[in-house]
Enzyme design. Structure first.
Site, PDB file in Angstrom:
ATOM      1  N   HIS A   3     -11.586  -6.211  -4.214  1.00  0.00           N
ATOM      2  CA  HIS A   3     -11.185  -6.312  -2.807  1.00  0.00           C
ATOM      3  C   HIS A   3     -12.097  -7.270  -2.054  1.00  0.00           C
ATOM      4  O   HIS A   3     -12.451  -7.048  -0.892  1.00  0.00           O
ATOM      5  CB  HIS A   3     -11.214  -4.931  -2.142  1.00  0.00           C
ATOM      6  CG  HIS A   3     -10.118  -4.715  -1.130  1.00  0.00           C
ATOM      7  ND1 HIS A   3      -8.975  -4.024  -1.417  1.00  0.00           N
ATOM      8  CD2 HIS A   3      -9.984  -5.119   0.159  1.00  0.00           C
ATOM      9  CE1 HIS A   3      -8.198  -3.987  -0.343  1.00  0.00           C
ATOM     10  NE2 HIS A   3      -8.796  -4.662   0.625  1.00  0.00           N
TER      11      HIS A   3
ATOM     12  N   ASP B  87      -7.436   0.072  -4.649  1.00  0.00           N
ATOM     13  CA  ASP B  87      -8.878   0.255  -4.464  1.00  0.00           C
ATOM     14  C   ASP B  87      -9.243   0.516  -3.006  1.00  0.00           C
ATOM     15  O   ASP B  87     -10.370   0.260  -2.586  1.00  0.00           O
ATOM     16  CB  ASP B  87      -9.641  -0.967  -4.982  1.00  0.00           C
ATOM     17  CG  ASP B  87      -9.203  -2.275  -4.324  1.00  0.00           C
ATOM     18  OD1 ASP B  87      -8.306  -2.232  -3.461  1.00  0.00           O
ATOM     19  OD2 ASP B  87      -9.756  -3.323  -4.685  1.00  0.00           O
TER      20      ASP B  87
ATOM     21  N   TYR C   2       0.875  -1.166   0.000  1.00  0.00           N
ATOM     22  CA  TYR C   2       0.000   0.000   0.000  1.00  0.00           C
ATOM     23  C   TYR C   2       0.912   1.215   0.000  1.00  0.00           C
ATOM     24  O   TYR C   2       1.894   1.245   0.751  1.00  0.00           O
ATOM     25  CB  TYR C   2      -0.890   0.041   1.239  1.00  0.00           C
ATOM     26  CG  TYR C   2      -2.016  -0.953   1.241  1.00  0.00           C
ATOM     27  CD1 TYR C   2      -3.238  -0.649   0.649  1.00  0.00           C
ATOM     28  CD2 TYR C   2      -1.862  -2.199   1.847  1.00  0.00           C
ATOM     29  CE1 TYR C   2      -4.274  -1.560   0.660  1.00  0.00           C
ATOM     30  CE2 TYR C   2      -2.899  -3.115   1.864  1.00  0.00           C
ATOM     31  CZ  TYR C   2      -4.102  -2.787   1.267  1.00  0.00           C
ATOM     32  OH  TYR C   2      -5.131  -3.695   1.273  1.00  0.00           O
TER      33      TYR C   2
END
Length: 493
Positions: free
Chosen positions: A375, A269, A241
């Site tokens: 996700h 996302d 991330y």
């Protein structure tokens, strides 16, 4: 404030006097830490730290944080030193306890498991309600999470017969590295909620079976621990991330390259956290609600934000900042991301969270690989399933499959689901929740999950007439039913 003599043995009574925002200390593994300056930088907000202010937070901290979290994220001057006195007993609420077995009922055993769905059913009877809610939760009403599963069932096979089937070869390559099977263990956090040893067991099982383990950025085990568990010749890929502190992310990427990881994915996302109501309900209790000020509650009603909406869920204490939007760097575009990434590595990179053919095409144009994912249905209610995006790419820009390796996840429960994705052009198919549920049985559970999927893939290939993965193509599937299936339940009058 940091104490003047860090060599001094602190008492729990002394720590207990530092329980407010102005001075907030916690005890973890018989050592005290001053969290005052970290409160507003905690990925989940200050609420969960303040809950344990002046108290022992070990039981809440350990299951979902890597062992090096404090070392990496808290300056050394705020490591206050050892604490004397007996460790207090932890009072668990009902939601944090494993379900009680009713008279005449037997707890699930590994011997009763015959498919991936069975692991989830077993987890409902073994895991505490809060832990299960963290794994199971989808966005809003969870229609998208269910649609991920149903979408694969809307695709039918077109099997061919009278073809010699002597041996089945399931081996393939994913991003240039050999794998014994075309499925892999997705990056998914919270492994220690399923088993105290955590994700290192996934790494060990993956090594045993030649399965790729794509390591999560929010794993309960540290990267060092999972690297140490790696077998000779085993390939590991790393999820990232992009945090608001990009320097920290850059440090993680460079360390992963140094540690021998062979590929990366950037999850894109989650710049805001989906509203996961199941998780939220399980996370709320009377003590935590007491911290919730009237002003915050009114603000939530007017403008529900990620930070306030998730203030007291399990997700608050996860290191990765999925619940606190300010912790995620949200200023990248395609050009700046690729340029930034290529200053650190030339290894294969996937963009995880692709949900349209247009963005898959942009991946191709920028030299990265599209990972089709919503996700796990945990972010945007109404997002397309990976199966739909695969069909859309085939229709509008099939050249993506020639120039990129398309990765897929979401709703995969069967070997036949994996085969459908491969027929539509996917190169690798990931499972996240399924392997986390299998972890409730430890390493033997993960081993069995892999064996189940291997068996289902092998039988499926034989029954529709192919002997190797490279023989799969779109002629073996009929996707027309996908357009008429529905992600939402229809009314029955």
């Amino acid at each position: 404030m940091p104490i003047s003599n860090p060599e001094k043995m602190l008492t729990r009574e002394e720590v207990s006097t530092h329980s407010e925002r102005e001075s907030c200390w916690v005890v973890i593994n018989n050592a005290a830490y001053d969290m005052t300056h970290f409160l507003d930088f905690h990925p989940g907000g200050p609420g969960i730290i303040l809950k344990y202010g002046g108290r022992d937070a070990t039981a809440a901290f350990e299951p979902i944080h890597p062992s090096d979290t404090l070392e990496n994220h808290l300056k050394s001057e705020y490591h206050l030193g050892p604490v004397s006195g007996p460790v207090p007993e932890v009072e668990e609420d009902a939601k944090s306890k494993a379900p009680e077995v009713t008279p005449g009922e037997k707890k699930p055993t590994l011997g009763t498991i015959i498919n991936i769905r069975d692991f989830e059913l077993a987890a409902t009877k073994i895991l505490p309600l809060k832990s299960f809610a963290y794994f199971k939760a989808g966005a809003d009403s969870e229609y998208t999470s269910q649609w991920n599963r149903d979408s694969w069932q809307a695709i039918r096979f077109r099997p061919r017969v009278l073809r010699p089937i002597e041996e089945i070869d399931m081996s393939t390559t994913i991003l240039g590295n050999e794998c014994s099977v075309p499925f892999f263990i997705c990056p998914a956090g919270g492994g220690k909620l399923a088993h105290p040893t955590g994700e290192v067991l996934l790494t060990k099982s993956a090594a045993k079976h030649g399965v790729l383990h794509w390591i999560s950025n929010v794993a309960g085990c540290s990267q060092k621990e999972m690297t140490a568990a790696r077998a000779l010749g085993q390939n590991q890929y790393r999820q990232i991330y992009a945090m608001s502190d990009l320097a920290m992310t850059e440090k993680e990427i460079k360390q992963a390259v140094k540690d021998g990881f062979k590929g990366f994915c950037l999850t894109v996302d989650a710049i805001r956290a989906g509203k996961r109501e199941r998780d939220m309900r399980m996370g709320l209790d009377e003590d935590e609600a007491a911290i919730y000020s009237e002003e915050e509650d009114e603000s939530f009603e007017k403008e529900p934000t990620v930070k306030r909406g998730y203030k007291f869920s399990l997700r608050l204490v996860l290191r990765a900042a999925l619940t606190h939007f300010s912790a995620i760097w949200s200023s990248f575009d395609w050009v700046s991301f690729v340029k930034w990434m290529r200053t650190m590595t030339d290894l294969p990179v996937c963009v995880k969270g692709i949900q349209t053919w247009e963005d898959a095409k942009l991946c191709m144009e920028h030299g990265v690989h599209p990972w089709l994912s919503n996700h796990g249905g945990r972010q945007l209610e109404g997002a397309p399933a990976a199966a739909e995006t695969l069909v859309s790419i085939r229709k509008h820009c099939p050249e993506v499959f020639d120039k990129c390796e398309v990765i897929v996840d979401g709703g995969v429960l069967r070997g036949t689901d994996i085969l459908k994705a491969l027929c539509l052009g996917a190169k690798g198919v990931g499972l996240g929740r399924g392997f986390l549920y299998s972890l409730v049985f430890g390493e033997p559970g993960v081993n069995k999950a892999i064996r189940i999927l291997k068996h289902e893939v092998e039988v499926g290939m034989a029954l529709f007439g192919v002997t190797s993965i490279d023989q799969l193509n779109s002629s073996y599937v009929d996707t027309r039913g996908l357009a008429f299936a529905s992600a939402f339940p229809r009314a029955h009058l």
